[in-house]
Design an enzyme around this catalytic site. Structure first.
Site, PDB file in Angstrom:
ATOM      1  N   ASP A 122       0.893  -1.150  -0.059  1.00 47.78           N
ATOM      2  CA  ASP A 122       0.073   0.013  -0.023  1.00 47.78           C
ATOM      3  C   ASP A 122       0.751   1.277   0.270  1.00 47.78           C
ATOM      4  O   ASP A 122       2.077   1.250   0.433  1.00 47.78           O
ATOM      5  CB  ASP A 122      -0.912   0.090   1.230  1.00 47.78           C
ATOM      6  N   ARG A 123       0.297   2.333  -0.661  1.00 46.13           N
ATOM      7  CA  ARG A 123       1.187   3.655  -0.745  1.00 46.13           C
ATOM      8  C   ARG A 123       1.874   3.876   0.783  1.00 46.13           C
ATOM      9  O   ARG A 123       3.030   4.375   0.953  1.00 46.13           O
ATOM     10  CB  ARG A 123       0.216   4.560  -1.160  1.00 46.13           C
TER      11      ARG A 123
END
Length: 294
Positions: free
Chosen positions: A137-138
């Site tokens: 995930d970012r």
């Protein structure tokens, strides 16, 4: 310059993406905040602006005006087949849209891949995913392994699909888990009330997470997490369901913080070069342990 007449009411950023599908949602929002989108002749800078059926939108967008900045990433290991890097929190693994001038692991990797076959797999995308084996995930930091050839890509992805890769994460969570060590075996499904999120649900796919508490204080715990499966947002969803969300995970009711306190610390995998079993490690960011204190 694009002149677009609406057929139904919706958010401005949604309309820009639906009518210009080569753009990512985040880039559409950036165009809006930068004053590149007008409604009925007036500039609108809020992505959530609600449109009426008769509104007319003008988007000032020219692909050639945007370039993707070069970035440097810490390299843990590299050979002719693959490269292992440490992704910082806040950096995308790859863009979901065909155009996004934001740098990502994928854009960084593009310059290191020499294999034209691999690069051509997604030739119509300006932010292709060539060489991306798996993703973080970012907001999550830590280890990623990327492929540099088609054969290496298949070799590495097969191990993820067959659950032959061992991953270890560290997280700072709210409160203290009871018991201090256990296995979370709860299926995960998309949340129909908020499609961008996931939840524990009986109709979901199997999701298994091993956890052990490493340190605690009055308000927080540092935990080690070893996912047996690889569902989207798995660790975050499991911990949130137990009412101990990851600090900084406001997506799942976590306490606001300067970052998401989730880090992919260890990766064990067999690399193509000589079929060697390797263990890679990314040092835990100092602020994780500082959060817990002595």
């Amino acid at each position: 310059m694009a002149n677009i007449e609406l057929t139904r009411g919706e958010r401005l950023d949604q309309r820009v993406v639906s009518l210009l599908p080569t753009l990512s949602r985040s880039f559409a929002s950036k165009l809006i905040s930068d004053g590149k989108v007008s409604v009925n002749g007036s500039t609108v800078t809020k992505s959530g602006f609600k449109l009426r059926l008769t509104d007319k939108v003008v988007v000032d967008f020219k692909t050639e005006e945007f370039t993707i900045p070069d970035i440097d990433l810490p390299v843990v290991y590299e050979d002719d087949d693959c490269v292992v890097i440490i992704k910082p929190s806040g950096l995308l693994t790859h863009s979901k849209g065909a155009f996004n001038p934001e740098p990502s692991v994928a854009t960084w990797l593009h310059n290191r891949i020499k294999d034209e076959v691999l690069l051509d797999q997604d030739k119509n995308s300006l932010n292709n995913r060539a060489g991306i084996v798996h993703r973080l995930d970012r907001a999550t930091s830590g280890l990623l392994i990327c492929a540099k050839t088609p054969a290496a890509l298949k070799y590495l992805q097969r191990q993820f699909a067959q659950r032959k890769v061992k991953k270890t994460y560290k997280a700072v969570i709210n409160g203290q888990l009871e018991p201090a060590e256990a296995i979370i075996d709860m299926p995960i499904e998309r949340n129909p009330k908020a499609p961008a999120t996931f939840r524990v649900g009986l109709q979901g796919k199997s999701a298994i997470t091993h956890y052990i508490t490493l340190a605690t204080n009055e308000n927080y715990s540092l935990v080690e997490l070893r996912p047996e499966t690889g569902r989207t947002h798995q660790l975050r969803v499991h911990l949130a369901y137990l009412k101990h969300p990851v600090v900084g995970d406001t997506f799942y009711d976590g306490e606001p913080a300067d970052r998401l306190y989730l880090h992919a610390e260890r990766l064990e995998i067999t690399i193509p070069n000589g079929s060697q079993r390797k263990v890679f490690e990314a040092p835990l960011p100092a602020d994780f342990e500082a959060f817990i204190g002595d």
